[in-house]
Design a protein around this motif. Structure first.
Motif, PDB file in Angstrom:
ATOM      1  N   ARG A 141       0.844  -1.195   0.000  1.00  0.00           N
ATOM      2  CA  ARG A 141       0.000   0.000   0.000  1.00  0.00           C
ATOM      3  C   ARG A 141       0.881   1.247   0.000  1.00  0.00           C
ATOM      4  NH1 ARG A 141      -2.240   0.711   4.789  1.00  0.00           N
ATOM      5  NH2 ARG A 141      -4.179   1.713   4.131  1.00  0.00           N
ATOM      6  N   LYS A 142       0.473   2.240  -0.771  1.00  0.00           N
ATOM      7  CA  LYS A 142       1.169   3.524  -0.810  1.00  0.00           C
ATOM      8  C   LYS A 142       0.145   4.624  -1.062  1.00  0.00           C
ATOM      9  CE  LYS A 142       4.819   6.131  -3.169  1.00  0.00           C
ATOM     10  NZ  LYS A 142       3.999   7.336  -3.424  1.00  0.00           N
ATOM     11  N   ALA A 143       0.250   5.726  -0.356  1.00  0.00           N
ATOM     12  CA  ALA A 143      -0.607   6.879  -0.634  1.00  0.00           C
ATOM     13  C   ALA A 143      -0.215   7.458  -1.992  1.00  0.00           C
ATOM     14  CB  ALA A 143      -0.456   7.927   0.464  1.00  0.00           C
ATOM     15  N   TYR A 144      -1.180   7.542  -2.892  1.00  0.00           N
ATOM     16  CA  TYR A 144      -0.885   8.010  -4.238  1.00  0.00           C
ATOM     17  C   TYR A 144      -0.583   9.508  -4.216  1.00  0.00           C
ATOM     18  CZ  TYR A 144      -1.220   8.745  -9.256  1.00  0.00           C
ATOM     19  OH  TYR A 144      -0.933   9.069 -10.561  1.00  0.00           O
ATOM     20  N   GLU A 145       0.493   9.896  -4.898  1.00  0.00           N
ATOM     21  CA  GLU A 145       0.892  11.303  -4.994  1.00  0.00           C
ATOM     22  C   GLU A 145       0.336  11.882  -6.293  1.00  0.00           C
ATOM     23  OE1 GLU A 145       4.980  12.317  -3.956  1.00  0.00           O
ATOM     24  OE2 GLU A 145       5.268  10.261  -3.263  1.00  0.00           O
ATOM     25  N   ARG A 146      -0.749  12.610  -6.165  1.00  0.00           N
ATOM     26  CA  ARG A 146      -1.398  13.193  -7.338  1.00  0.00           C
ATOM     27  C   ARG A 146      -0.580  14.360  -7.886  1.00  0.00           C
ATOM     28  NH1 ARG A 146      -5.493  11.019  -4.274  1.00  0.00           N
ATOM     29  NH2 ARG A 146      -7.234  10.086  -5.445  1.00  0.00           N
ATOM     30  N   VAL A 147      -0.576  14.496  -9.210  1.00  0.00           N
ATOM     31  CA  VAL A 147       0.097  15.597  -9.891  1.00  0.00           C
ATOM     32  C   VAL A 147      -0.899  16.213 -10.865  1.00  0.00           C
ATOM     33  CG1 VAL A 147       1.989  16.272 -11.413  1.00  0.00           C
ATOM     34  CG2 VAL A 147       2.352  14.488  -9.691  1.00  0.00           C
ATOM     35  N   GLU A 148      -1.081  17.523 -10.767  1.00  0.00           N
ATOM     36  CA  GLU A 148      -2.032  18.201 -11.651  1.00  0.00           C
ATOM     37  C   GLU A 148      -1.645  17.970 -13.108  1.00  0.00           C
ATOM     38  OE1 GLU A 148      -3.938  22.670 -12.411  1.00  0.00           O
ATOM     39  OE2 GLU A 148      -2.432  22.350 -10.838  1.00  0.00           O
ATOM     40  N   GLY A 149      -2.605  17.540 -13.907  1.00  0.00           N
ATOM     41  CA  GLY A 149      -2.357  17.295 -15.320  1.00  0.00           C
ATOM     42  C   GLY A 149      -1.972  15.868 -15.641  1.00  0.00           C
ATOM     43  N   ILE A 150      -1.806  15.013 -14.631  1.00  0.00           N
ATOM     44  CA  ILE A 150      -1.465  13.603 -14.844  1.00  0.00           C
ATOM     45  C   ILE A 150      -2.597  12.748 -14.289  1.00  0.00           C
ATOM     46  CG2 ILE A 150       0.138  11.734 -14.260  1.00  0.00           C
ATOM     47  CD1 ILE A 150       2.371  13.754 -14.245  1.00  0.00           C
ATOM     48  N   ASP A 151      -3.116  11.854 -15.112  1.00  0.00           N
ATOM     49  CA  ASP A 151      -4.233  11.011 -14.704  1.00  0.00           C
ATOM     50  C   ASP A 151      -3.774   9.924 -13.744  1.00  0.00           C
ATOM     51  OD1 ASP A 151      -5.979  12.414 -16.332  1.00  0.00           O
ATOM     52  OD2 ASP A 151      -5.658  11.071 -18.049  1.00  0.00           O
ATOM     53  N   ILE A 152      -4.712   9.425 -12.958  1.00  0.00           N
ATOM     54  CA  ILE A 152      -4.474   8.251 -12.122  1.00  0.00           C
ATOM     55  C   ILE A 152      -4.427   7.022 -13.025  1.00  0.00           C
ATOM     56  CG2 ILE A 152      -5.511   6.786 -10.326  1.00  0.00           C
ATOM     57  CD1 ILE A 152      -6.617   9.325  -9.074  1.00  0.00           C
ATOM     58  N   PRO A 153      -3.526   6.071 -12.770  1.00  0.00           N
ATOM     59  CA  PRO A 153      -3.452   4.886 -13.637  1.00  0.00           C
ATOM     60  C   PRO A 153      -4.713   4.028 -13.563  1.00  0.00           C
ATOM     61  CG  PRO A 153      -1.520   5.063 -12.203  1.00  0.00           C
ATOM     62  CD  PRO A 153      -2.516   6.052 -11.705  1.00  0.00           C
ATOM     63  N   GLU A 154      -4.932   3.250 -14.626  1.00  0.00           N
ATOM     64  CA  GLU A 154      -6.012   2.271 -14.611  1.00  0.00           C
ATOM     65  C   GLU A 154      -5.577   1.027 -13.838  1.00  0.00           C
ATOM     66  OE1 GLU A 154      -4.673   3.188 -17.616  1.00  0.00           O
ATOM     67  OE2 GLU A 154      -6.142   4.563 -18.483  1.00  0.00           O
ATOM     68  N   PRO A 155      -6.541   0.207 -13.415  1.00  0.00           N
ATOM     69  CA  PRO A 155      -6.188  -1.075 -12.785  1.00  0.00           C
ATOM     70  C   PRO A 155      -5.431  -1.979 -13.763  1.00  0.00           C
ATOM     71  CG  PRO A 155      -8.493  -0.515 -12.383  1.00  0.00           C
ATOM     72  CD  PRO A 155      -7.996   0.444 -13.416  1.00  0.00           C
ATOM     73  N   VAL A 156      -4.625  -2.856 -13.206  1.00  0.00           N
ATOM     74  CA  VAL A 156      -3.902  -3.862 -13.987  1.00  0.00           C
ATOM     75  C   VAL A 156      -4.056  -5.187 -13.268  1.00  0.00           C
ATOM     76  CG1 VAL A 156      -1.659  -4.634 -14.857  1.00  0.00           C
ATOM     77  CG2 VAL A 156      -2.200  -2.186 -14.819  1.00  0.00           C
ATOM     78  N   ILE A 157      -4.485  -6.220 -13.980  1.00  0.00           N
ATOM     79  CA  ILE A 157      -4.572  -7.567 -13.424  1.00  0.00           C
ATOM     80  C   ILE A 157      -3.908  -8.512 -14.414  1.00  0.00           C
ATOM     81  CG2 ILE A 157      -6.079  -9.418 -12.613  1.00  0.00           C
ATOM     82  CD1 ILE A 157      -8.177  -7.307 -11.969  1.00  0.00           C
TER      83      ILE A 157
END
Length: 272
Positions: A141-157
């Motif tokens: 687990r890691k707290a996601y570091e958001r950056v303005e202008g960069i999307d959150i990644p999609e899930p990967v399985i």
């Protein structure tokens, strides 16, 4: 060659055992040997049923600061319908034994040994053991570091067995990394990979860099250089390296040496 994945079983040492062990905690690194993962050190988590947890890493002021890592053992019928209570937490799950049913956005995914899942923050997921045997898996687990202008990644399985390892240049494939996401994708602020060394392979210099590391040995044995010390490690051991801790490796065992590796990536250094 079929991958091997060490999974702890717990238990309790007898009164006839010596106290001597290989556990080490220093200012630069820690080694948590497989033999320390006994019944007496397990934890429980909110909203989980028939589950116990070995905690390998947690944020500590002045030491490791970016992640937590657990090994979960879930009995048949056990699991959680609300495993994550932190909306900023992203997750990687990696199965080492048994079959896990991951439900993501209402869809079920059967994860077997070698199974990997990346779950972005605020993802709608749950997990259950719908088999007739225990399942054991890592949860990073890691707290996601958001950056303005960069999307959150999609899930990967996916599964390790479906991915070709990338050989390190100049090593004839003796040192290779299995990457579950694109290393150049800056949407990701952490990488969880599998590093494989063939017998006799080495990290031929003391790596010293800003990434914090968590290394869980899946298979084999080696001698690892941590700061100023050479430490013997084997399957089931966990190493926790502070940023800039010098590190190198000699895979001196008769078989492959492989570990699950966490590191934080792709973000500016926090200044306050």
């Amino acid at each position: 060659m079929t991958p091997k994945y060490y999974a702890p079983k717990g238990g309790h040492p007898g009164q006839d055992q010596l106290l001597t062990g290989r556990a080490v905690f220093t200012e630069a690194y820690a080694v948590i040997p497989a033999g320390t993962m006994q019944d007496i050190v397990v934890s429980s988590l909110p909203f989980f049923e028939d589950t116990r947890v070995w905690v390998l890493a947690r944020p500590l002021s002045g030491f490791a600061e970016t992640f937590s890592q657990y090994i979960l053992e879930v009995q048949p019928g056990g699991g959680s319908d609300r495993p994550e209570s932190d909306p900023d937490a992203q997750a990687v799950l990696f199965v080492v034994e048994g079959t896990l049913t991951l439900t993501l956005d209402g869809n079920d995914h059967k994860m077997t040994p070698g199974g990997y899942a990346y779950l972005p923050p605020s993802a709608a997921w749950s997990l259950r053991n719908t088999s007739d045997a225990p399942v054991r898996f890592h949860w990073i687990r890691k707290a996601y570091e958001r950056v303005e202008g960069i999307d959150i990644p999609e899930p990967v399985i996916t599964n390790e067995n479906d991915i070709a390892p990338d050989p390190m240049p100049g090593t004839d494939g003796k040192w290779a990394t299995t990457r579950f996401v694109d290393s150049l994708d800056v949407r990701h602020d952490m990488h969880v990979t599998i590093v494989t060394f063939e017998p006799g392979a080495v990290i031929p210099f003391l790596e010293t860099h800003v990434m914090e590391h968590g290394l869980y040995v899946l298979e084999g044995k080696a001698v690892y250089r941590l700061n100023t010390d050479w430490v013997e490690v084997e399957a089931g051991d966990f190493m926790w390296l502070r940023a800039f801790c010098p590190q190198a490796c000699y895979a001196g065992g008769p078989g492959r040496f492989r570990y699950l590796l966490y590191k934080d990536v792709n973000r500016h250094m926090k200044l306050r």
